[in-house]
Design a protein around this motif. Structure first.
Motif, short mmCIF file in Angstrom:
data_model
loop_
_atom_site.label_atom_id
_atom_site.label_comp_id
_atom_site.label_asym_id
_atom_site.label_seq_id
_atom_site.Cartn_x
_atom_site.Cartn_y
_atom_site.Cartn_z
N PHE A 49 55.60 44.36 12.64
CA PHE A 49 56.55 44.41 11.91
C PHE A 49 56.52 44.23 10.35
O PHE A 49 57.48 44.79 9.97
CB PHE A 49 57.94 44.51 13.13
N ASN A 104 56.89 46.54 7.77
CA ASN A 104 57.86 46.87 7.02
C ASN A 104 57.77 46.19 4.95
O ASN A 104 58.22 46.78 4.24
CB ASN A 104 59.13 45.90 6.73
N LEU A 164 54.80 52.91 18.01
CA LEU A 164 53.99 52.79 16.94
C LEU A 164 53.48 53.10 15.96
O LEU A 164 53.64 52.44 14.49
CB LEU A 164 53.03 51.14 17.72
N LYS A 223 55.93 54.49 13.43
CA LYS A 223 56.90 53.29 12.68
C LYS A 223 55.24 53.72 11.19
O LYS A 223 56.18 54.05 10.33
CB LYS A 223 56.95 52.12 13.22
#
Length: 207
Positions: free
Chosen positions: A53, A57, A84, A87
């Motif tokens: 993550f 990011n 996931l 994202k």
């Protein structure tokens, strides 16, 4: 566009960087360079993976998430895989896996239409391979449980071999007076492990 390599192994005693050379070679063959590596020892069956993550990011739209195999990214349940994927889609990241040839062109494509077409095809293949990886994980867990149950019935089950080197280090930290919270934060060990080792030290008169 930045290429970000994600390297994962399931347990602390496995080498998460094992595939680094293969990822570097893949990029070099295409005249590309890996901008950053994100390495962690976490189960692919867990959605909570700090380095994965952090990578997402850090990504900007069009960046590439480069992996050796799809199972390095996911052995997740269908629900967690959907989270996931959402994202990844939110960050507009292209997933390129060495074991997924349909994804390789995404490492270099600059035409938006072509990228969208390849993304659509790649998404279907990722779904399929992620499902296969999850089934493989569940099958292995089931076989392990069956083997343990049989060994217990036959009286031959001895449990998981003790990691004596790790436990010696943990006991050294306990003897040095470090708090349990700091040891857990530094090593990732469980409090139940510390309780067992603390009891062992107490019984040996070293607590």
């Amino acid at each position: 566009m930045f290429i970000r390599a994600y390297l994962r192994a399931s347990t602390a005693d496995q080498d998460a960087t094992r595939a680094a050379a293969d990822l570097e070679a893949f990029a070099a063959e295409r005249g590309l360079k890996i901008a950053a590596r994100y390495v962690e020892n976490e189960s692919g069956a867990k959605l909570h993976r700090p380095e994965l993550f952090r990578l997402l990011n850090d990504c900007q739209p069009g960046d590439v998430l480069l992996i050796e195999q799809v199972d390095r990214l996911s052995r997740l349940t269908a629900a967690d895989w959907a989270l996931l994927k959402a994202k990844i889609a939110e960050k507009h990241v292209r997933v390129v896996a060495l074991d997924l040839p349909t994804s390789h062109q995404l490492a270099q494509v600059s035409d938006d239409f072509t990228a969208r077409m390849l993304d659509a095809l790649n998404s279907m293949m990722l779904d399929m391979l992620a499902a296969i990886a999850r089934k493989d994980y569940e099958d292995r867990r089931r076989r392990q449980a069956q083997g343990i149950a049989k060994a217990k019935t036959e009286g031959t089950y001895k449990g998981r071999p003790e990691d004596t080197k790790r436990n010696a280090a943990l006991m050294g930290m306990l003897k040095a007076g470090q708090s349990w919270a700091s040891i857990v934060a530094a090593t990732g060990c469980s409090r139940s492990t510390l309780a067992r080792l603390s009891k062992r030290l107490a019984e040996a008169g070293q607590a």
